[in-house]
Design a protein around this motif. Structure first.
Motif, PDB file in Angstrom:
ATOM      1  N   PHE A  42       0.792  -1.253  -0.042  1.00 24.76           N
ATOM      2  CA  PHE A  42       0.097   0.156  -0.064  1.00 24.76           C
ATOM      3  C   PHE A  42       0.882   1.278   0.014  1.00 24.76           C
ATOM      4  CE2 PHE A  42      -2.264  -3.307   2.451  1.00 24.76           C
ATOM      5  CZ  PHE A  42      -3.157  -3.724   1.507  1.00 24.76           C
ATOM      6  N   ARG A  43       2.019   1.104  -0.319  1.00 25.16           N
ATOM      7  CA  ARG A  43       3.035   2.419  -0.423  1.00 25.16           C
ATOM      8  C   ARG A  43       3.474   2.568  -1.804  1.00 25.16           C
ATOM      9  NH1 ARG A  43       4.232   6.876   1.826  1.00 25.16           N
ATOM     10  NH2 ARG A  43       4.100   6.089   3.907  1.00 25.16           N
ATOM     11  N   LEU A  44       3.868   1.527  -2.530  1.00 21.13           N
ATOM     12  CA  LEU A  44       4.260   1.692  -4.094  1.00 21.13           C
ATOM     13  C   LEU A  44       3.161   1.622  -4.783  1.00 21.13           C
ATOM     14  CD1 LEU A  44       7.229  -0.533  -4.370  1.00 21.13           C
ATOM     15  CD2 LEU A  44       7.218   1.567  -3.632  1.00 21.13           C
ATOM     16  N   SER A  45       2.072   0.996  -4.550  1.00 25.60           N
ATOM     17  CA  SER A  45       0.554   1.012  -5.272  1.00 25.60           C
ATOM     18  C   SER A  45      -0.424   0.176  -4.272  1.00 25.60           C
ATOM     19  CB  SER A  45       1.052   0.247  -6.673  1.00 25.60           C
ATOM     20  OG  SER A  45       0.877  -1.141  -6.460  1.00 25.60           O
ATOM     21  N   GLU A  46      -1.522   0.412  -4.987  1.00 23.02           N
ATOM     22  CA  GLU A  46      -2.617  -0.527  -4.259  1.00 23.02           C
ATOM     23  C   GLU A  46      -2.158  -1.819  -4.013  1.00 23.02           C
ATOM     24  OE1 GLU A  46      -5.922   0.826  -7.239  1.00 23.02           O
ATOM     25  OE2 GLU A  46      -7.276  -0.155  -5.478  1.00 23.02           O
TER      26      GLU A  46
END
Ligand SMILES: *Cc1c(COP(=O)(O)O)cnc(C)c1O
Length: 420
Positions: free
Chosen positions: A237-241
Protein backbone atom coordinates in the motif's frame (compact mmCIF):
# COMPACT_ATOMS: atom_id res chain seq x y z
CA UNK A 1 14.32 22.22 27.25
CA UNK A 2 11.55 19.79 28.04
CA UNK A 3 12.64 17.00 25.67
CA UNK A 4 16.09 17.02 27.19
CA UNK A 5 14.65 16.70 30.70
CA UNK A 6 12.18 14.05 29.67
CA UNK A 7 14.96 12.03 28.08
CA UNK A 8 16.97 12.15 31.31
CA UNK A 9 13.87 10.97 33.14
CA UNK A 10 12.88 8.32 30.63
CA UNK A 11 16.30 6.70 30.73
CA UNK A 12 15.65 5.82 34.38
CA UNK A 13 12.53 3.86 33.51
CA UNK A 14 12.82 2.75 29.88
CA UNK A 15 15.99 1.05 28.59
CA UNK A 16 17.78 3.72 26.57
CA UNK A 17 14.87 6.07 27.23
CA UNK A 18 12.79 4.72 24.33
CA UNK A 19 10.56 1.77 23.47
CA UNK A 20 12.18 0.99 20.13
CA UNK A 21 15.90 1.50 19.46
CA UNK A 22 15.65 3.53 16.23
CA UNK A 23 13.95 6.33 18.17
CA UNK A 24 17.04 7.19 20.20
CA UNK A 25 19.46 9.70 18.74
CA UNK A 26 22.12 12.05 20.03
CA UNK A 27 22.17 14.21 22.02
CA UNK A 28 18.52 13.41 22.87
CA UNK A 29 15.41 12.65 20.84
CA UNK A 30 12.59 15.18 20.84
CA UNK A 31 9.50 14.03 22.67
CA UNK A 32 6.41 14.17 20.50
CA UNK A 33 3.42 16.18 21.58
CA UNK A 34 1.00 15.94 18.68
CA UNK A 35 0.79 15.43 14.93
CA UNK A 36 -1.53 16.75 12.26
CA UNK A 37 -1.19 16.24 8.53
CA UNK A 38 2.46 16.58 7.47
CA UNK A 39 3.43 18.22 10.77
CA UNK A 40 4.71 16.90 14.06
CA UNK A 41 5.04 19.07 17.21
CA UNK A 42 7.39 18.35 20.06
CA UNK A 43 6.91 19.18 23.73
CA UNK A 44 9.14 22.25 23.36
CA UNK A 45 6.79 23.73 20.81
CA UNK A 46 8.99 23.06 17.77
CA UNK A 47 7.18 22.00 14.63
CA UNK A 48 8.61 19.61 12.05
CA UNK A 49 7.61 18.64 8.56
CA UNK A 50 7.63 14.89 9.00
CA UNK A 51 9.29 12.50 6.52
CA UNK A 52 9.68 9.75 9.12
CA UNK A 53 5.91 9.38 9.46
CA UNK A 54 6.06 6.79 12.20
CA UNK A 55 8.54 4.78 10.07
CA UNK A 56 6.00 4.16 7.34
CA UNK A 57 2.41 3.71 8.45
CA UNK A 58 1.13 7.26 8.05
CA UNK A 59 0.47 7.46 4.31
CA UNK A 60 -2.44 9.85 5.02
CA UNK A 61 -0.35 11.97 7.38
CA UNK A 62 -0.98 12.41 11.09
CA UNK A 63 -4.49 12.13 12.54
CA UNK A 64 -6.57 12.18 9.33
CA UNK A 65 -10.15 13.28 10.11
CA UNK A 66 -12.00 10.41 8.44
CA UNK A 67 -9.95 7.72 10.16
CA UNK A 68 -10.10 9.35 13.56
CA UNK A 69 -13.89 9.82 13.32
CA UNK A 70 -14.49 6.22 12.34
CA UNK A 71 -12.25 4.96 15.12
CA UNK A 72 -14.10 7.12 17.72
CA UNK A 73 -17.35 5.50 16.62
CA UNK A 74 -15.88 2.03 16.89
CA UNK A 75 -14.32 2.60 20.30
CA UNK A 76 -17.70 3.52 21.74
CA UNK A 77 -18.92 0.07 20.73
CA UNK A 78 -16.01 -1.89 22.13
CA UNK A 79 -12.35 -2.42 21.44
CA UNK A 80 -11.91 -6.19 21.41
CA UNK A 81 -14.41 -9.01 21.50
CA UNK A 82 -12.75 -12.39 21.36
CA UNK A 83 -15.25 -13.05 18.59
CA UNK A 84 -15.08 -12.38 14.86
CA UNK A 85 -16.62 -9.23 13.38
CA UNK A 86 -18.08 -8.44 9.98
CA UNK A 87 -15.49 -5.72 9.48
CA UNK A 88 -12.72 -8.33 9.37
CA UNK A 89 -14.40 -9.84 6.31
CA UNK A 90 -14.67 -6.40 4.71
CA UNK A 91 -11.02 -5.64 5.29
CA UNK A 92 -9.94 -9.08 4.06
CA UNK A 93 -11.96 -8.53 0.87
CA UNK A 94 -10.33 -5.16 0.32
CA UNK A 95 -6.85 -6.66 0.75
CA UNK A 96 -7.70 -9.55 -1.58
CA UNK A 97 -9.05 -7.18 -4.23
CA UNK A 98 -5.95 -5.04 -4.15
CA UNK A 99 -3.04 -7.43 -3.56
CA UNK A 100 -2.36 -9.89 -6.41
CA UNK A 101 -1.18 -12.93 -4.38
CA UNK A 102 -3.81 -12.54 -1.65
CA UNK A 103 -6.62 -15.09 -1.71
CA UNK A 104 -6.96 -15.36 2.08
CA UNK A 105 -5.71 -13.20 4.94
CA UNK A 106 -4.79 -13.64 8.61
CA UNK A 107 -4.69 -10.39 10.59
CA UNK A 108 -2.08 -10.07 13.34
CA UNK A 109 -0.76 -7.17 15.41
CA UNK A 110 2.58 -6.24 13.89
CA UNK A 111 4.92 -6.82 11.00
CA UNK A 112 7.09 -8.93 13.26
CA UNK A 113 4.23 -11.31 13.97
CA UNK A 114 3.37 -11.42 10.28
CA UNK A 115 6.84 -12.53 9.15
CA UNK A 116 7.23 -14.95 12.05
CA UNK A 117 3.94 -16.59 11.14
CA UNK A 118 4.62 -16.55 7.40
CA UNK A 119 7.92 -18.34 7.94
CA UNK A 120 6.24 -20.94 10.14
CA UNK A 121 3.55 -21.37 7.51
CA UNK A 122 6.09 -21.82 4.72
CA UNK A 123 7.91 -24.42 6.81
CA UNK A 124 4.67 -26.19 7.67
CA UNK A 125 3.51 -26.20 4.07
CA UNK A 126 6.76 -27.35 2.46
CA UNK A 127 7.94 -29.63 5.28
CA UNK A 128 11.39 -27.98 5.00
CA UNK A 129 13.23 -25.91 7.60
CA UNK A 130 15.76 -23.53 6.07
CA UNK A 131 15.00 -20.00 4.95
CA UNK A 132 16.97 -17.51 2.90
CA UNK A 133 17.01 -13.82 3.72
CA UNK A 134 19.12 -11.01 2.32
CA UNK A 135 21.88 -9.13 4.10
CA UNK A 136 20.50 -5.89 5.46
CA UNK A 137 16.86 -6.83 5.07
CA UNK A 138 14.69 -6.37 8.13
CA UNK A 139 11.77 -8.63 8.88
CA UNK A 140 11.02 -7.64 12.45
CA UNK A 141 12.58 -8.39 15.80
CA UNK A 142 12.02 -12.15 16.22
CA UNK A 143 14.76 -14.76 16.44
CA UNK A 144 14.62 -16.42 13.00
CA UNK A 145 15.41 -13.23 11.12
CA UNK A 146 17.91 -11.39 13.34
CA UNK A 147 20.81 -12.34 11.11
CA UNK A 148 22.59 -9.48 9.33
CA UNK A 149 19.46 -7.46 9.88
CA UNK A 150 18.60 -3.95 8.77
CA UNK A 151 16.79 -1.07 10.55
CA UNK A 152 17.96 -0.41 14.13
CA UNK A 153 19.97 -3.63 14.01
CA UNK A 154 22.03 -2.36 11.03
CA UNK A 155 24.32 -0.51 13.39
CA UNK A 156 24.71 -3.32 15.94
CA UNK A 157 26.20 -6.80 15.95
CA UNK A 158 23.66 -9.62 15.73
CA UNK A 159 21.59 -9.66 18.91
CA UNK A 160 22.56 -11.39 22.12
CA UNK A 161 19.99 -13.84 23.35
CA UNK A 162 19.27 -15.41 19.98
CA UNK A 163 20.30 -19.06 20.33
CA UNK A 164 22.33 -20.46 17.47
CA UNK A 165 19.66 -23.11 17.20
CA UNK A 166 17.13 -20.42 16.30
CA UNK A 167 19.16 -19.06 13.38
CA UNK A 168 21.07 -22.08 12.14
CA UNK A 169 18.35 -22.50 9.51
CA UNK A 170 18.57 -18.88 8.37
CA UNK A 171 20.86 -18.35 5.41
CA UNK A 172 21.83 -14.79 4.56
CA UNK A 173 23.16 -13.70 1.16
CA UNK A 174 23.63 -10.41 -0.75
CA UNK A 175 20.62 -8.84 -2.49
CA UNK A 176 20.65 -8.37 -6.27
CA UNK A 177 23.20 -11.16 -6.73
CA UNK A 178 21.80 -13.94 -8.91
CA UNK A 179 24.94 -16.07 -8.77
CA UNK A 180 25.07 -16.17 -4.98
CA UNK A 181 21.46 -17.30 -4.82
CA UNK A 182 21.79 -19.91 -7.59
CA UNK A 183 24.82 -21.41 -5.90
CA UNK A 184 23.09 -21.59 -2.52
CA UNK A 185 19.96 -23.14 -3.93
CA UNK A 186 21.91 -25.67 -5.92
CA UNK A 187 23.51 -26.79 -2.69
CA UNK A 188 20.49 -26.74 -0.39
CA UNK A 189 17.24 -26.70 -2.41
CA UNK A 190 15.89 -29.81 -0.69
CA UNK A 191 16.06 -28.10 2.66
CA UNK A 192 14.93 -24.58 1.83
CA UNK A 193 11.34 -23.76 2.76
CA UNK A 194 11.26 -20.12 1.74
CA UNK A 195 12.98 -17.03 0.50
CA UNK A 196 11.83 -13.96 2.41
CA UNK A 197 12.61 -10.68 0.69
CA UNK A 198 11.76 -7.01 0.95
CA UNK A 199 11.09 -6.35 -2.76
CA UNK A 200 12.53 -2.89 -2.18
CA UNK A 201 14.97 -3.00 0.72
CA UNK A 202 13.71 -0.18 2.88
CA UNK A 203 15.46 -0.89 6.15
CA UNK A 204 18.97 -0.28 4.92
CA UNK A 205 18.09 2.98 3.19
CA UNK A 206 16.20 2.29 -0.02
CA UNK A 207 17.53 -0.31 -2.46
CA UNK A 208 15.55 -1.26 -5.52
CA UNK A 209 15.69 -4.69 -7.12
CA UNK A 210 17.73 -4.61 -10.32
CA UNK A 211 15.86 -5.27 -13.51
CA UNK A 212 14.83 -8.91 -13.69
CA UNK A 213 15.89 -9.77 -10.15
CA UNK A 214 12.42 -10.30 -8.67
CA UNK A 215 11.44 -12.30 -11.76
CA UNK A 216 14.54 -14.41 -11.16
CA UNK A 217 13.47 -15.01 -7.54
CA UNK A 218 10.05 -16.08 -8.75
CA UNK A 219 11.47 -18.55 -11.26
CA UNK A 220 14.10 -20.14 -9.10
CA UNK A 221 11.67 -20.63 -6.19
CA UNK A 222 9.05 -22.17 -8.45
CA UNK A 223 11.57 -24.55 -9.96
CA UNK A 224 12.77 -25.69 -6.55
CA UNK A 225 9.54 -26.00 -4.57
CA UNK A 226 10.48 -23.03 -2.38
CA UNK A 227 7.93 -20.52 -1.11
CA UNK A 228 8.53 -16.93 -2.16
CA UNK A 229 7.54 -14.55 0.62
CA UNK A 230 7.43 -10.82 -0.14
CA UNK A 231 7.79 -8.88 3.07
CA UNK A 232 5.71 -5.87 2.09
CA UNK A 233 5.40 -4.39 5.56
CA UNK A 234 6.74 -1.16 4.04
CA UNK A 235 6.03 -1.51 0.32
CA UNK A 236 2.48 -2.81 0.77
CA UNK A 237 0.00 0.00 0.00
CA UNK A 238 3.05 2.28 -0.30
CA UNK A 239 4.28 1.61 -3.86
CA UNK A 240 0.79 1.08 -5.25
CA UNK A 241 -2.62 -0.33 -4.32
CA UNK A 242 -1.26 -3.85 -4.75
CA UNK A 243 2.18 -3.08 -3.29
CA UNK A 244 5.50 -4.07 -4.82
CA UNK A 245 4.04 -7.20 -6.40
CA UNK A 246 1.73 -5.07 -8.49
CA UNK A 247 4.35 -2.35 -9.06
CA UNK A 248 6.95 -4.83 -10.38
CA UNK A 249 4.51 -7.39 -11.75
CA UNK A 250 5.88 -10.36 -9.81
CA UNK A 251 3.48 -12.40 -7.68
CA UNK A 252 4.86 -14.19 -4.61
CA UNK A 253 3.26 -17.15 -2.79
CA UNK A 254 2.85 -15.29 0.47
CA UNK A 255 2.96 -11.65 1.48
CA UNK A 256 3.44 -10.04 4.87
CA UNK A 257 1.98 -6.62 5.53
CA UNK A 258 2.00 -4.12 8.38
CA UNK A 259 2.44 -0.39 8.88
CA UNK A 260 -0.05 1.21 6.42
CA UNK A 261 -2.57 -1.64 6.71
CA UNK A 262 -3.46 -0.56 10.27
CA UNK A 263 -4.21 3.05 9.32
CA UNK A 264 -1.92 4.32 12.10
CA UNK A 265 -2.93 1.61 14.60
CA UNK A 266 -1.05 -1.59 15.40
CA UNK A 267 -1.71 -4.28 12.84
CA UNK A 268 -0.01 -6.75 10.55
CA UNK A 269 -1.28 -9.38 8.14
CA UNK A 270 -0.15 -12.35 6.15
CA UNK A 271 -1.89 -13.32 2.98
CA UNK A 272 -1.41 -15.67 0.08
CA UNK A 273 -2.75 -18.48 -1.98
CA UNK A 274 -5.73 -20.28 -0.49
CA UNK A 275 -4.13 -23.73 -0.51
CA UNK A 276 -1.26 -22.40 1.58
CA UNK A 277 -3.29 -20.16 3.89
CA UNK A 278 -5.61 -23.05 4.74
CA UNK A 279 -2.72 -24.65 6.58
CA UNK A 280 -3.28 -22.04 9.32
CA UNK A 281 -5.16 -23.09 12.48
CA UNK A 282 -8.01 -23.72 13.04
CA UNK A 283 -8.34 -24.71 9.38
CA UNK A 284 -4.94 -26.44 9.32
CA UNK A 285 -2.17 -27.40 11.69
CA UNK A 286 0.18 -24.40 11.54
CA UNK A 287 -0.51 -22.59 14.80
CA UNK A 288 -1.06 -18.85 14.76
CA UNK A 289 -3.06 -16.91 17.33
CA UNK A 290 -3.39 -13.53 19.02
CA UNK A 291 -5.66 -11.91 21.59
CA UNK A 292 -5.80 -8.67 19.61
CA UNK A 293 -5.68 -10.21 16.12
CA UNK A 294 -8.21 -8.46 13.89
CA UNK A 295 -9.31 -6.17 16.74
CA UNK A 296 -12.07 -3.82 15.61
CA UNK A 297 -10.13 -0.62 16.31
CA UNK A 298 -7.19 -1.41 14.04
CA UNK A 299 -9.49 -3.03 11.50
CA UNK A 300 -11.68 0.07 11.35
CA UNK A 301 -8.67 2.31 10.86
CA UNK A 302 -7.33 -0.06 8.20
CA UNK A 303 -10.66 -0.16 6.38
CA UNK A 304 -10.92 3.60 6.28
CA UNK A 305 -7.39 3.90 4.99
CA UNK A 306 -7.47 1.21 2.34
CA UNK A 307 -10.82 2.40 0.98
CA UNK A 308 -9.14 5.69 0.22
CA UNK A 309 -6.18 4.27 -1.65
CA UNK A 310 -6.93 4.14 -5.36
CA UNK A 311 -4.99 4.83 -8.55
CA UNK A 312 -5.68 8.55 -8.33
CA UNK A 313 -4.38 8.69 -4.78
CA UNK A 314 -1.09 7.10 -5.80
CA UNK A 315 -0.59 9.16 -8.93
CA UNK A 316 -1.01 12.36 -6.89
CA UNK A 317 1.27 11.21 -4.09
CA UNK A 318 3.93 9.80 -6.40
CA UNK A 319 3.99 12.89 -8.58
CA UNK A 320 4.52 15.07 -5.52
CA UNK A 321 7.29 12.75 -4.34
CA UNK A 322 8.91 12.83 -7.77
CA UNK A 323 9.01 16.62 -7.63
CA UNK A 324 10.82 16.38 -4.29
CA UNK A 325 13.33 13.89 -5.72
CA UNK A 326 13.80 16.07 -8.83
CA UNK A 327 14.49 19.03 -6.58
CA UNK A 328 17.02 17.07 -4.54
CA UNK A 329 18.75 15.87 -7.70
CA UNK A 330 19.08 19.48 -8.88
CA UNK A 331 20.57 20.49 -5.53
CA UNK A 332 23.13 17.68 -5.70
CA UNK A 333 24.09 18.60 -9.26
CA UNK A 334 24.17 22.37 -8.79
CA UNK A 335 26.48 22.04 -5.79
CA UNK A 336 28.59 19.11 -7.01
CA UNK A 337 27.59 17.06 -3.99
CA UNK A 338 28.66 13.58 -4.97
CA UNK A 339 25.94 11.65 -3.14
CA UNK A 340 23.51 8.97 -4.24
CA UNK A 341 19.84 9.93 -4.31
CA UNK A 342 17.56 6.90 -4.34
CA UNK A 343 13.84 6.29 -4.15
CA UNK A 344 10.61 5.50 -5.95
CA UNK A 345 6.90 6.16 -5.49
CA UNK A 346 6.69 8.05 -2.16
CA UNK A 347 10.02 6.79 -0.78
CA UNK A 348 13.46 8.38 -0.88
CA UNK A 349 16.85 8.55 0.78
CA UNK A 350 20.22 10.14 0.15
CA UNK A 351 23.19 7.82 0.60
CA UNK A 352 26.34 9.60 1.68
CA UNK A 353 28.44 7.53 -0.68
CA UNK A 354 29.71 7.95 -4.22
CA UNK A 355 28.98 4.43 -5.43
CA UNK A 356 25.77 2.95 -6.72
CA UNK A 357 23.97 1.11 -3.91
CA UNK A 358 22.82 -2.36 -4.91
CA UNK A 359 23.16 -4.23 -1.62
CA UNK A 360 24.04 -4.07 2.06
CA UNK A 361 27.80 -3.79 1.56
CA UNK A 362 27.35 -0.87 -0.84
CA UNK A 363 25.05 0.88 1.64
CA UNK A 364 27.65 0.38 4.35
CA UNK A 365 30.17 2.50 2.42
CA UNK A 366 28.09 5.55 3.41
CA UNK A 367 29.60 8.19 5.64
CA UNK A 368 27.28 7.97 8.63
CA UNK A 369 28.98 10.87 10.41
CA UNK A 370 28.18 13.20 7.54
CA UNK A 371 24.66 11.81 7.46
CA UNK A 372 24.27 12.68 11.15
CA UNK A 373 25.27 16.27 10.52
CA UNK A 374 22.74 16.42 7.67
CA UNK A 375 20.05 14.97 9.95
CA UNK A 376 20.82 17.42 12.78
CA UNK A 377 20.87 20.41 10.43
CA UNK A 378 17.51 19.40 8.97
CA UNK A 379 16.07 19.01 12.45
CA UNK A 380 17.21 22.55 13.34
CA UNK A 381 15.37 23.76 10.26
CA UNK A 382 12.16 21.95 11.17
CA UNK A 383 12.50 18.89 8.95
CA UNK A 384 12.29 15.46 10.56
CA UNK A 385 13.73 12.48 8.69
CA UNK A 386 14.66 9.15 10.31
CA UNK A 387 17.93 9.76 12.22
CA UNK A 388 19.70 6.81 10.59
CA UNK A 389 21.30 6.55 7.15
CA UNK A 390 19.85 3.05 7.02
CA UNK A 391 16.19 4.00 7.05
CA UNK A 392 13.91 5.33 4.34
CA UNK A 393 12.05 8.66 4.15
CA UNK A 394 8.36 8.80 3.23
CA UNK A 395 5.83 11.32 1.98
CA UNK A 396 2.14 11.38 2.81
CA UNK A 397 -1.03 12.59 1.18
CA UNK A 398 -0.87 15.55 3.57
CA UNK A 399 2.46 16.94 2.33
CA UNK A 400 1.86 20.13 0.36
CA UNK A 401 3.77 21.76 -2.49
CA UNK A 402 4.77 24.40 0.02
CA UNK A 403 6.15 21.72 2.36
CA UNK A 404 8.24 20.42 -0.52
CA UNK A 405 9.57 23.86 -1.46
CA UNK A 406 10.56 24.56 2.13
CA UNK A 407 12.09 21.13 2.52
CA UNK A 408 14.25 21.59 -0.58
CA UNK A 409 15.55 24.92 0.70
CA UNK A 410 16.35 23.35 4.06
CA UNK A 411 18.06 20.38 2.44
CA UNK A 412 20.27 22.60 0.35
CA UNK A 413 21.45 24.63 3.30
CA UNK A 414 21.84 21.50 5.46
CA UNK A 415 24.04 19.86 2.82
CA UNK A 416 26.10 23.05 2.51
CA UNK A 417 26.82 22.84 6.22
CA UNK A 418 27.82 19.18 5.87
CA UNK A 419 30.33 19.95 3.13
CA UNK A 420 31.57 23.39 4.18
C1 LIG B 1 8.78 -2.52 10.10
C2 LIG B 1 9.05 -3.79 9.39
C3 LIG B 1 8.81 -5.04 9.98
C4 LIG B 1 8.40 -5.18 11.42
O1 LIG B 1 7.13 -4.65 11.65
P1 LIG B 1 6.73 -4.24 13.15
O2 LIG B 1 5.30 -3.81 13.03
O3 LIG B 1 7.66 -3.15 13.56
O4 LIG B 1 6.88 -5.46 13.97
C5 LIG B 1 8.98 -6.18 9.22
N1 LIG B 1 9.38 -6.09 7.94
C6 LIG B 1 9.61 -4.92 7.33
C7 LIG B 1 10.01 -4.90 5.89
C8 LIG B 1 9.48 -3.73 8.05
O5 LIG B 1 9.76 -2.56 7.46
Amino acid sequence: MKSEDLFKESQKYLPGGVDSPVRAFKPYPFFADKGKGSKLWDVDGNVYTDYCLGYGPLIMGHAPENIIESVYEQIKNGTTFGAPTEKEIELAKLVINKVPCAEMVRFVNSGTEATMSAIRLARGFTGKNKIIKFEGSYHGAHDYVLVKSGSGAACLPDSLGVPEDATKNTLSIPFNDMDALSALIELEADEIAAIIVEPVMANIGCIEPQKGYLEFLREITEENNIMLIFDEVITGFRLSEGGAQEYFGVTPDLVTMGKIIGGGFPMGALAGKKEIMEFIAPCGSVYQAGTFNGNPVSVTAGLNTLEFLDKKFYSGLNEKSQSLRDGIRDILEDNDFNLKLVGLASMFQIYFTEIEVKNYNDAKTSDVDKFSIYFQELLKKGIFIPPSQFECCFLSQAHSREDIENTLNSMESALKVVFE
